[in-house]
Design a protein around this motif. Sequence first.
Motif, PDB file in Angstrom:
ATOM      1  N   LEU A 217       7.398  -0.286  51.091  1.00  0.00           N
ATOM      2  CA  LEU A 217       7.532   0.356  49.788  1.00  0.00           C
ATOM      3  C   LEU A 217       8.710   1.322  49.735  1.00  0.00           C
ATOM      4  O   LEU A 217       9.463   1.333  48.761  1.00  0.00           O
ATOM      5  CB  LEU A 217       6.225   1.086  49.446  1.00  0.00           C
ATOM      6  N   GLU A 218       8.868   2.139  50.777  1.00  0.00           N
ATOM      7  CA  GLU A 218       9.963   3.110  50.772  1.00  0.00           C
ATOM      8  C   GLU A 218      11.321   2.430  50.770  1.00  0.00           C
ATOM      9  O   GLU A 218      12.266   2.919  50.144  1.00  0.00           O
ATOM     10  CB  GLU A 218       9.847   4.046  51.980  1.00  0.00           C
ATOM     11  N   SER A 219      11.434   1.291  51.426  1.00  0.00           N
ATOM     12  CA  SER A 219      12.702   0.569  51.462  1.00  0.00           C
ATOM     13  C   SER A 219      13.077   0.008  50.095  1.00  0.00           C
ATOM     14  O   SER A 219      14.244  -0.272  49.836  1.00  0.00           O
ATOM     15  CB  SER A 219      12.644  -0.573  52.488  1.00  0.00           C
ATOM     16  N   LEU A 220      12.078  -0.143  49.230  1.00  0.00           N
ATOM     17  CA  LEU A 220      12.335  -0.688  47.897  1.00  0.00           C
ATOM     18  C   LEU A 220      12.582   0.393  46.845  1.00  0.00           C
ATOM     19  O   LEU A 220      13.482   0.285  46.029  1.00  0.00           O
ATOM     20  CB  LEU A 220      11.159  -1.561  47.454  1.00  0.00           C
TER      21      LEU A 220
ATOM     22  N   LEU B 168      10.146  -1.184  40.754  1.00  0.00           N
ATOM     23  CA  LEU B 168       9.073  -0.548  39.987  1.00  0.00           C
ATOM     24  C   LEU B 168       7.829  -1.419  39.927  1.00  0.00           C
ATOM     25  O   LEU B 168       6.701  -0.907  39.942  1.00  0.00           O
ATOM     26  CB  LEU B 168       9.563  -0.214  38.582  1.00  0.00           C
ATOM     27  N   ASP B 169       8.003  -2.725  39.873  1.00  0.00           N
ATOM     28  CA  ASP B 169       6.847  -3.616  39.879  1.00  0.00           C
ATOM     29  C   ASP B 169       6.076  -3.518  41.196  1.00  0.00           C
ATOM     30  O   ASP B 169       4.836  -3.509  41.208  1.00  0.00           O
ATOM     31  CB  ASP B 169       7.286  -5.066  39.645  1.00  0.00           C
ATOM     32  N   VAL B 170       6.816  -3.458  42.300  1.00  0.00           N
ATOM     33  CA  VAL B 170       6.150  -3.319  43.607  1.00  0.00           C
ATOM     34  C   VAL B 170       5.447  -1.970  43.689  1.00  0.00           C
ATOM     35  O   VAL B 170       4.309  -1.875  44.158  1.00  0.00           O
ATOM     36  CB  VAL B 170       7.169  -3.483  44.747  1.00  0.00           C
TER      37      VAL B 170
ATOM     38  N   VAL C 251       0.424   1.410  43.505  1.00  0.00           N
ATOM     39  CA  VAL C 251      -0.332   2.453  42.802  1.00  0.00           C
ATOM     40  C   VAL C 251      -1.655   1.893  42.285  1.00  0.00           C
ATOM     41  O   VAL C 251      -2.697   2.560  42.351  1.00  0.00           O
ATOM     42  CB  VAL C 251       0.507   3.051  41.651  1.00  0.00           C
ATOM     43  N   LEU C 252      -1.629   0.657  41.778  1.00  0.00           N
ATOM     44  CA  LEU C 252      -2.868   0.017  41.338  1.00  0.00           C
ATOM     45  C   LEU C 252      -3.850  -0.103  42.503  1.00  0.00           C
ATOM     46  O   LEU C 252      -5.049   0.187  42.349  1.00  0.00           O
ATOM     47  CB  LEU C 252      -2.567  -1.366  40.767  1.00  0.00           C
ATOM     48  N   ASN C 253      -3.373  -0.526  43.663  1.00  0.00           N
ATOM     49  CA  ASN C 253      -4.251  -0.657  44.825  1.00  0.00           C
ATOM     50  C   ASN C 253      -4.858   0.689  45.221  1.00  0.00           C
ATOM     51  O   ASN C 253      -6.036   0.778  45.591  1.00  0.00           O
ATOM     52  CB  ASN C 253      -3.488  -1.255  46.001  1.00  0.00           C
TER      53      ASN C 253
END
Length: 327
Positions: free
Chosen positions: A193-196, A240-242, A247-249
């Motif tokens: 996540l941080e890489s994205l 943002l989608d990832v 965040v949903l999880n």
Amino acid sequence: MFDSADLVDPPLPRDSLGIVALDIGGTKTAMAALDAAGTVLAERRVATREPGEDMAHALDRLLRLAREQVAAVTRGGRREIVAVGLVCPGTVTSAGVELSPNLPGIENVDVLGLAREAFGSVPVVVANDVKAAGLAELRSGALVAADPGLFVNLGTGVAAALTVGGRVVGGARGVAGEIGYSLVPGRPDEPDLESLIGGGPLTARTQSLYALAGNGLPPDAAAILTSTDPRLRAIADHALDVLAGHVLNLYLALDPTRIALGGGLMAVSERVLDVLRSFLAKHTPGTADPGEVIVAARYIHDGALRGAAALAWDVAGGERPGWALLT
């Protein structure tokens, strides 16, 4: 900077007392000395590392600058500094600071020992910066009365702080909230996540693109997220989608009353909040009002420094959370 009177009621509210707070970030370091009423006595922002400086020398320099603040506010016996709060990225344990790629080399530095040497008998509390920011939001920010609550930092790095029962959760090994290392479920080859979505990696991914196009310096991370350039829009939309999926999880796993978002990328908060709220509404219809669940943090830019101040006053009053270390 800020008035910390609304952050925490100092346990020793005498005019002669003060604390020093340091927020050591991946790029910049903020430091401030405050009295018990929350008045800023001295403040400074500097580069975390100077050109060619390793992390050990950088930390030594930053602690020296903080000592200069202590000397300035205590000169002539005018005040007594009763505690120092120091926060930084990474997992803070008795073995040192780990999982902090934005401060390369800090894992080889005895942060606690250097802090002890720098401030002598004055107690220094050392903690994770995002957990500290979560504490600030819990005390007087967007997570007041939110139980459980979740603070998510979107800055140079990405991390979170879970709050339950009026406290920040440290976890069994201190890694609670290190969501920047999370992978897309079912897609282990995807970057973490941080890489994205982390500000540094997001900017880095545009550098070669803009260099080849002859457009000069690339935009910063906030500009990427709001760019109308189709090439950058594709990068931003995917990131943002990832983020929305993660965040949903978290929402489904923790069922927090509120999720507060802070950090540098919230300079374009409308863009970030719109994507996350829409994603939550699509995948959890009818369970909650996304506009009430996903909000901007109150202390978007200085939450970690506020949290460091709160930790210092807690230590001065004889308290220390389990996720922090004390000299």
